[in-house]
Design a protein around this motif. Structure first.
Motif, PDB file in Angstrom:
ATOM      1  N   UNK A   1       0.857  -1.293  -0.055  1.00  6.66           N
ATOM      2  CA  UNK A   1       0.014  -0.004  -0.086  1.00  6.66           C
ATOM      3  C   UNK A   1       0.908   1.328  -0.110  1.00  6.66           C
ATOM      4  N   UNK A   2       2.104   1.289   0.778  1.00  4.28           N
ATOM      5  CA  UNK A   2       3.064   2.257   0.377  1.00  4.28           C
ATOM      6  C   UNK A   2       3.069   2.984  -0.877  1.00  4.28           C
ATOM      7  N   UNK A   3       3.231   1.879  -1.704  1.00  2.67           N
ATOM      8  CA  UNK A   3       3.589   2.411  -3.082  1.00  2.67           C
ATOM      9  C   UNK A   3       2.495   2.874  -3.964  1.00  2.67           C
ATOM     10  N   UNK A   4       1.340   2.713  -3.268  1.00  2.00           N
ATOM     11  CA  UNK A   4       0.044   2.823  -4.190  1.00  2.00           C
ATOM     12  C   UNK A   4      -0.328   4.409  -4.267  1.00  2.00           C
ATOM     13  N   UNK A   5      -0.779   4.909  -5.429  1.00  2.00           N
ATOM     14  CA  UNK A   5      -1.032   6.211  -5.810  1.00  2.00           C
ATOM     15  C   UNK A   5      -2.501   6.373  -6.200  1.00  2.00           C
ATOM     16  N   UNK A   6      -3.301   5.474  -5.583  1.00  2.00           N
ATOM     17  CA  UNK A   6      -4.736   5.674  -5.641  1.00  2.00           C
ATOM     18  C   UNK A   6      -5.293   5.969  -7.158  1.00  2.00           C
ATOM     19  N   UNK A   7      -5.013   5.192  -8.073  1.00  2.00           N
ATOM     20  CA  UNK A   7      -5.763   5.495  -9.192  1.00  2.00           C
ATOM     21  C   UNK A   7      -6.864   4.744  -9.282  1.00  2.00           C
ATOM     22  N   UNK A   8      -7.238   3.820  -8.578  1.00  2.00           N
ATOM     23  CA  UNK A   8      -8.510   3.227  -8.551  1.00  2.00           C
ATOM     24  C   UNK A   8      -8.819   2.066  -9.652  1.00  2.00           C
ATOM     25  N   UNK A   9      -7.795   1.834 -10.299  1.00  2.00           N
ATOM     26  CA  UNK A   9      -7.727   1.008 -11.564  1.00  2.00           C
ATOM     27  C   UNK A   9      -8.238  -0.440 -11.089  1.00  2.00           C
ATOM     28  N   UNK A  10      -7.334  -0.869 -10.217  1.00  2.00           N
ATOM     29  CA  UNK A  10      -7.803  -2.331  -9.634  1.00  2.00           C
ATOM     30  C   UNK A  10      -9.082  -2.574  -9.146  1.00  2.00           C
ATOM     31  N   UNK A  11      -9.459  -1.228  -8.342  1.00  2.00           N
ATOM     32  CA  UNK A  11     -11.064  -1.352  -7.984  1.00  2.00           C
ATOM     33  C   UNK A  11     -12.021  -1.478  -9.213  1.00  2.00           C
ATOM     34  N   UNK A  12     -11.785  -0.697 -10.272  1.00  2.00           N
ATOM     35  CA  UNK A  12     -12.380  -0.760 -11.291  1.00  2.00           C
ATOM     36  C   UNK A  12     -12.426  -2.143 -11.947  1.00  2.00           C
ATOM     37  N   UNK A  13     -11.277  -2.907 -12.099  1.00  6.51           N
ATOM     38  CA  UNK A  13     -11.044  -3.900 -12.564  1.00  6.51           C
ATOM     39  C   UNK A  13     -12.109  -5.082 -11.835  1.00  6.51           C
ATOM     40  N   UNK A  14     -11.772  -4.981 -10.575  1.00  3.63           N
ATOM     41  CA  UNK A  14     -12.594  -6.167  -9.834  1.00  3.63           C
ATOM     42  C   UNK A  14     -14.085  -5.743  -9.949  1.00  3.63           C
ATOM     43  N   UNK A  15     -14.436  -4.598 -10.274  1.00  6.73           N
ATOM     44  CA  UNK A  15     -15.820  -4.480 -10.566  1.00  6.73           C
ATOM     45  C   UNK A  15     -16.341  -4.901 -11.593  1.00  6.73           C
TER      46      UNK A  15
END
Lengths: 330, 447
Positions: free
Chosen positions: A155-169
């Motif tokens: 999580x330290x490296x995450x830039x909160x692009x939300x891509x993985x959340x959209x992908x999972x959705x």
């Protein structure tokens, strides 16, 4: 079809095209960088603010300039629109600011990060960032966690692009992870560290622009620039089976989906192809993959290799947009 | 006597009881609108009145209503934004607590104008006790036939629901509010499309502030011309101002727009001057997001004209020497209060409330908070002040929603007008960090 002028280059695009995609059709240095937009994922984009551009003329019918910089990935072109990207000092300054913001809490652990060499943030920082940080406080930290037995979340490296959340959705049958908390403490997480477990979850590794989501079967095995990307395919009942193998000698170190010129996955692949098939014998190899990147990995020797089919070089250069270099535009 | 619209009858009787509210002519605008006006005429009337959004932006209400997409074939929604969370602003709370039927009446007429059959009151989670008051008022209005099926026997039906938020400032941003109302994470949407086209559940939606909606009954009853005569120029009507800080009489006041700021602070009818014999140093005239003004620029504009409580006068001079009317959260500072500490406090709030969706706001608010804390605790240096300026400049205008601007403006204005005080913190850390330390350096702007 609306005509739009970006940094002095005119292009005609279908109605509904965004400024970013119009710029990608022109190609070259005037394409705004995109950290969160992903053409394959609906509703993505608008969040990272690296693709901000200035609309100097709204359209032929309403020539007023837009009052603020706009996210080019979410702003649709209008006929007669004029856009300034790298010709606008205001845009370049704002972009520099965004890069600085993205980096203040990003650990500078590139030397131990698997994503180094194929990291969008690295490229972005190299091209638009400052050589020195002005941030002097402790960085926000999280413990790395395993989400499922194949994916590691840093999580330290995450830039909160939300891509993985959209992908999972959008790609997997049920979403098991999302955003917790808010503000600069927001984090990607699964509900009570539940494993993300479905056939296509591995694709979140490919869509992640940074090293926040990495392949546990590949972790610390090799730097990507020491591997040879090879196009390969296999008969797969779940997905298209078309992949890139990252090889060292005869060993398959990693399997990933094929990507476009702008680093977006062409077709998502299943977890079996990605994690289970690590034998060269599992695959039918087509030849070296062209990794169209402007960072260190593009220096890989295989980039210049040509595929021989019936003894004739088949390396196809026509797909690549003609690059417009910055000096030419200015 | 200045004209009062919202608070004319409060205090005379318990207006939360519909019988009392009816005695003062309550709900007459519902009958008037449904019996004699078409929805288009109501919209035209509100447009002519010059009523502007009271939530902070000050956009013409009638204009906003006329943008509603009527051709989509989807049902329209009216949403009342009662997520009042701006530090310093507490006018809607007062209105809903003491005059809830006025809001309902305004919502019925407005929903009729927009042809909406469902309306929501999205109320701040911390206002839990107001939910009871509003729901009782809704039940009473139901019993009297002002809500429900076929209102007053006419072929128009409306239901109003109260929906509590979970305590997030960001949900006061209209698209984040709609997301939250839909049951999702309260992240602002990327605009366009605007709610008038793609709002609640993808349907055309109008989101209005409590005070805006509550002004509608008076306009329908007395006519737009009468409303337009109150106030000055393009700032028509009355406004609730919630005064707080170090003045003698804190509280919610209803003023006619155009009242001089000096009169508002110093006259006995309103704030009654500074408390405890202290001097006026600065003021945030419209809720924590708007730029802070030092006393000399608060009372007079740069041109030397008296500063009035109107949208135009407070914004006179742009952000260089002006501010905004905003939501009417009037925070007054005396000469002993520390602007650095205040700015740090505001920034702490914005850091806590940033949704974390877009990078400049998520990272920038936290960074500014850390630097301000550093300066406040006497560990800062001169370069930090310039760095702060640089950070706020790069947040402002580059974010998805106005929260980024709201976080940047207080910092920018504090540095612009009180830079000497920041520098004093840097050069005299021992003195500045003492409890009760008072900055006595540049007192030019104290009145």
């Amino acid at each position: 079809m609306p005509k739009v002028i970006i940094d002095g280059f005119e292009i005609e695009v279908p109605a509904g095209t965004t400024i970013l995609n119009a710029a990608r059709q022109i190609g070259g240095d005037l394409v705004p960088p995109a950290m969160c937009y992903y053409s394959k994922l609906k509703d993505s984009g608008g969040k990272c603010r690296t693709c901000l551009v200035k609309v100097t003329k709204g359209s032929n019918t309403d020539p007023r300039p837009m009052p603020k910089l706009v996210a080019s990935c979410r702003t649709v072109v209008a006929d007669g629109m004029e856009v300034a990207n790298i010709t606008s000092p205001e845009v370049l300054d704002a972009r520099k600011g965004v890069v600085e913001f993205l980096l203040i809490n990003h650990p500078l652990d590139c030397p131990v990060c698997d994503q180094a060499g194929e990291c969008d943030l690295q490229d972005l920082a190299f091209e638009h960032g400052s050589p020195k940080t002005r941030y002097e406080f402790e960085r926000r930290t999280f413990e790395p966690i395993d989400i499922g037995d194949k994916i590691k979340l840093h999580m330290n490296r995450c830039i909160m692009c939300f891509r993985c959340v959209f992908l999972a959705d959008q790609l997997t049958p049920e979403r098991l992870h999302g955003i917790m908390n808010r503000g600069d403490h927001a984090e990607i997480s699964t509900y009570i560290e539940k494993a993300v477990d479905n056939d296509f979850s591995g694709n979140m590794i490919d869509v992640c622009p940074v090293g926040a989501l990495t392949d546990r079967t590949f972790r610390f095995t090799s730097r990507v620039w020491f591997t040879n990307p090879v196009l390969a395919h296999r008969q797969c009942n779940t997905c298209c089976g078309k992949t890139i193998l990252w090889m060292k000698g005869d060993e398959v170190l990693r399997v990933s989906a094929r990507t476009t010129f702008y680093g977006e996955v062409e077709e998502f692949i299943c977890n079996t192809c990605r994690f289970e098939k690590k034998n060269a014998a599992d695959w039918i190899m087509e030849g070296p993959a062209d990794i169209s990147r402007h960072s260190v990995i593009a220096q890989n020797h295989s980039h210049t290799m040509q595929v021989l089919k019936n003894g004739v070089p088949q390396y196809d250069d026509s797909q690549k947009p003609t690059p417009k270099v910055k000096s030419e535009i200015e | 006597m200045p004209q009062k619209i919202f608070l004319e009858h409060t205090g005379k009787a318990d207006l939360t009881q519909i019988e009392h509210y009816l005695k003062f002519g309550g709900y007459s605008s519902v009958a008037k609108a449904l019996n004699t006006l078409t929805p288009e005429e109501v919209v035209a009337e509100v447009k002519k009145s010059g009523l502007r959004g009271r939530g902070g932006a000050g956009f013409s209400t009638g204009m906003k209503w006329s943008f509603l997409d009527k051709k989509s074939g989807n049902p329209a929604y009216l949403v009342c934004n009662a997520d009042e969370s701006e530090p310093g602003t507490f006018k809607d709370r007062y209105l809903m607590e003491f005059n809830p039927h006025m809001l309902l009446e305004g919502m019925i007429v407005s929903a009729y104008a927009l042809a909406a059959n469902t309306a929501y009151i999205y109320i701040r989670g911390e206002y839990w006790y107001l939910i009871d008051i509003l729901e009782k008022a809704i039940a009473q209005a139901h019993a009297k036939g002002f809500l429900g099926k076929n209102i007053l026997g006419k072929p128009y039906s409306l239901e109003i629901y109260v929906h509590p938020g979970a305590g997030a400032y960001i949900c006061g941003e209209e698209t984040a509010l709609l997301e939250s109302l839909e049951g999702k994470r309260g992240n602002p949407r990327i605009k366009p499309p605007f709610p008038a086209v793609y709002g609640l559940y993808g349907c055309p939606t109008v989101v209005n502030n409590v005070e805006t909606l509550a002004a509608v009954p008076w306009i329908i009853n007395n006519g737009s011309a009468a409303y337009a005569t109150i106030g000055i120029g393009a700032s028509t009507g009355t406004k609730l101002i919630s005064a707080c800080g170090n003045v003698k009489k804190r509280g919610v006041y209803e003023i006619e727009l155009g009242l001089p700021v000096e009169e508002f602070i110093f006259s006995d009818e309103y704030c009654g001057g500074m408390a405890n014999g202290k001097k006026l140093k600065a003021c945030v005239p419209g809720g924590s997001s708007v730029p802070v003004l030092p006393a000399h620029l608060l009372l007079k504009t740069e041109k030397g004209e008296p500063r009035l409580l109107t949208y135009e006068s407070l914004a006179d001079g742009g952000f260089k020497t002006g501010s905004m009317l905003g939501s009417g959260g009037f925070i007054v500072y005396d000469h002993e209060q520390c602007m650095v500490r205040n700015t740090w406090n505001f920034t702490r709030f914005y850091r806590h409330e940033s949704c974390g969706q877009c990078s400049p706001c998520r990272e920038g608010t936290g960074w500014m908070e850390k630097i301000l804390y550093k300066i406040e605790t006497g560990k800062g240096n001169m370069a930090d002040i310039d760095l702060l300026w640089d950070i706020q400049r790069r947040i402002e205008g580059n974010t998805i929603c106005p929260l980024g601007d709201a976080a940047a403006w207080p910092v920018a204005s504090a540095i612009r007008h009180f830079r000497h005080e920041f520098e004093w913190h840097v050069t005299n850390p021992a003195e500045a960090t003492k409890p009760g330390a008072v900055y006595n350096g540049n007192l030019l702007s104290v009145v």
